[in-house]
Write a protein that holds these residues in place. Structure first.
Motif, mmCIF file in Angstrom:
data_model
loop_
_atom_site.group_PDB
_atom_site.id
_atom_site.type_symbol
_atom_site.label_atom_id
_atom_site.label_comp_id
_atom_site.label_asym_id
_atom_site.label_seq_id
_atom_site.Cartn_x
_atom_site.Cartn_y
_atom_site.Cartn_z
ATOM 1 N N ASP A 131 1.228 24.973 -45.330
ATOM 2 C CA ASP A 131 2.470 24.822 -44.557
ATOM 3 C C ASP A 131 2.395 23.618 -43.625
ATOM 4 O O ASP A 131 3.370 22.881 -43.468
ATOM 5 N N ASN A 158 1.551 33.049 -49.604
ATOM 6 C CA ASN A 158 1.730 34.024 -48.530
ATOM 7 C C ASN A 158 1.096 35.361 -48.896
ATOM 8 O O ASN A 158 0.519 36.052 -48.036
ATOM 9 N N ALA A 168 4.974 29.044 -52.343
ATOM 10 C CA ALA A 168 4.866 29.708 -51.049
ATOM 11 C C ALA A 168 4.705 31.213 -51.190
ATOM 12 O O ALA A 168 3.953 31.843 -50.440
ATOM 13 N N ALA A 195 -3.354 28.830 -46.895
ATOM 14 C CA ALA A 195 -1.910 29.016 -46.752
ATOM 15 C C ALA A 195 -1.383 28.347 -45.481
ATOM 16 O O ALA A 195 -0.304 27.742 -45.482
#
Length: 437
Positions: free
Chosen positions: A406, A69, A65, A402
């Motif tokens: 998620d 990010n 992550a 990204a």
């Protein structure tokens, strides 16, 4: 004041070229834009697709992550920067009057400045330097547009309509080698035992970027634009050169967004290909780098087979939309294969199927772009808008990846069906264009 579109006895720069003025195919213009595209896009894709994710993984302690990010942040800031600069630089290129022409000064300065920024990116090695990495990435997005927008405008400036399919194929060949060859070269510098090799990759690709401007300028030998009438900058001229077109421009925007969606699917796949192989399929970085290189070669070879023939066939059949839509379907089909089979070998099949689609797309799409321009006299500005479909996709791909990462619960391979759908929608938008067959 309108630009002079005539060619005088001294061979002074003109804004357009007619079929009567250019009876023979301008091979050297094709070589200039094709080699120029290869030398700027290859290094950019090597960074964006392979070296940036690898460097950030090394700095931030692995994929996940945090890296996603940060890549998304780079994409967002880069998108804003590129959106602004690509139009401004294209317009300034249209307005430039120099002994070296309108495009050459920008192409030369862009190659030098972009190479310098790439060296700076390679020197970032610690987490506390990541803000500097962001600044340098935004500068790269600015300076690379010094090359991109003016280089594409050369085709509109100096190639007659009857030759544009052929020259677009030559341009596509360089673009394809850069698109898929860049990650191949970048993959060579992935080494689990020696992470510092990634930095060497930045420096090598910076040198290649440095060559892009001089090589293109030497081959195309642009004539002086000093005798072209200067444009008085009143409100009307400002709107024409610096504002998005609103009249007779629907087809331009359909081409823009259709092309952008197709490119987003390709670019997002390329950006996350390392993670598809590592986190998704369980490979270490070193074998993943080898698969990336093999996949890039497969894609590049198949694309290069289809690119040289697609433009002339499109000219012969007098159609642009259908080949581009077909290419979108092939790219979509290839993108879905690794999700279905979940093996490293399926990545190679992606390279073959998507490579065929990319060869058709990159060849015919550029000819399509030239035919949806509202006004040839400010071609660089409008082509700069259309080129945002390329640069914007290369920037927005990580952002979309990204977000999808998620949405699908922190996994990489389930991203692929979404990318498949995006490519298909892009093909549908292209088929909605009205002025072009």
């Amino acid at each position: 004041m309108k630009l002079d579109t005539r060619t005088d006895a001294g061979g002074v720069w003109s804004a357009t070229m007619t079929n009567d003025q250019q009876t023979k195919t301008p091979i050297f213009i094709g070589l200039a834009v094709g080699i120029g595209a290869l030398l700027w896009l290859g290094p950019f894709m090597g960074l964006n697709s392979v070296l940036n994710p690898a460097k950030l993984s090394n700095i931030m302690g692995g994929s996940g992550a945090g890296v996603n990010n940060f890549l998304a942040l780079l994409g967002t800031l880069g998108a804003v920067t590129s959106t602004i600069t690509t139009i401004i630089i294209g317009a300034l290129s249209d307005l430039t009057r120099s002994r070296w022409g309108r495009r050459t000064p920008w192409i030369l300065s862009g190659s030098v400045l972009t190479a310098a920024v790439m060296i700076g990116l390679g020197m970032v090695n610690f987490e506390e330097q990541l803000p500097l990495f962001i600044v340098l990435w935004c500068l790269l997005q600015t300076f690379i547009n010094f090359i991109v927008a003016p280089l594409i405008a050369v085709i509109a400036d100096r190639v007659a309509p009857m030759h544009r399919g052929m020259i677009s194929s030559v341009y596509a060949a360089g673009y394809i080698i850069g698109q898929y060859g860049g990650p191949v070269v970048g993959g060579v510098f992935l080494n689990d035992a020696n992470p510092g090799m990634v930095n060497t990759g930045y420096y090598v690709l910076a040198f290649v970027m440095l060559l892009s401007g001089p090589v293109a300028a030497i081959i195309m030998r642009e004539k002086s634009s000093l005798n072209m009438p200067k444009t008085k900058m009143d409100w009307s001229s400002f709107v024409r050169y610096f504002v998005f077109p609103v009249h007779n421009a629907l087809d331009l925007y359909l081409a823009l967004f259709g092309k952008m969606l197709i490119n987003i699917a390709v670019t997002a796949f390329s950006v996350y290909q390392l993670f598809f192989l590592t986190s998704g399929m369980g490979l270490d970085q070193t074998p993943a780098g080898k698969y990336i290189s093999l996949m890039g070669i497969a894609t590049m070879v198949t694309a290069l087979i289809f690119a040289p023939i697609s433009g002339p066939i499109s000219d012969k059949l007098k159609t642009r939309k259908k080949p581009v839509a077909l290419s979108a379907l092939l790219i979509a089909a290839g993108t879905l294969l690794p999700f279905i089979f979940n093996t490293p070998a399926s990545m190679l099949w992606y390279g073959i199927v998507a490579g065929i689609g990319s060869g058709i797309f990159f060849s015919v799409d550029q000819a399509l772009n030239l035919e949806v321009l509202p006004n040839a006299e400010n071609a660089a500005k409008d082509l700069g808008i259309l080129n945002f479909a390329n640069t914007g996709a290369q920037i927005l791909g990580p952002v979309l990846g990204a977000i999808l990462f998620d949405i699908v619960g922190g996994q990489y391979l389930p991203i692929l069906p979404f990318l498949t759908g995006i490519a298909i929608v892009g093909g549908v938008l292209v088929m909605m264009i009205r002025k072009v067959q």
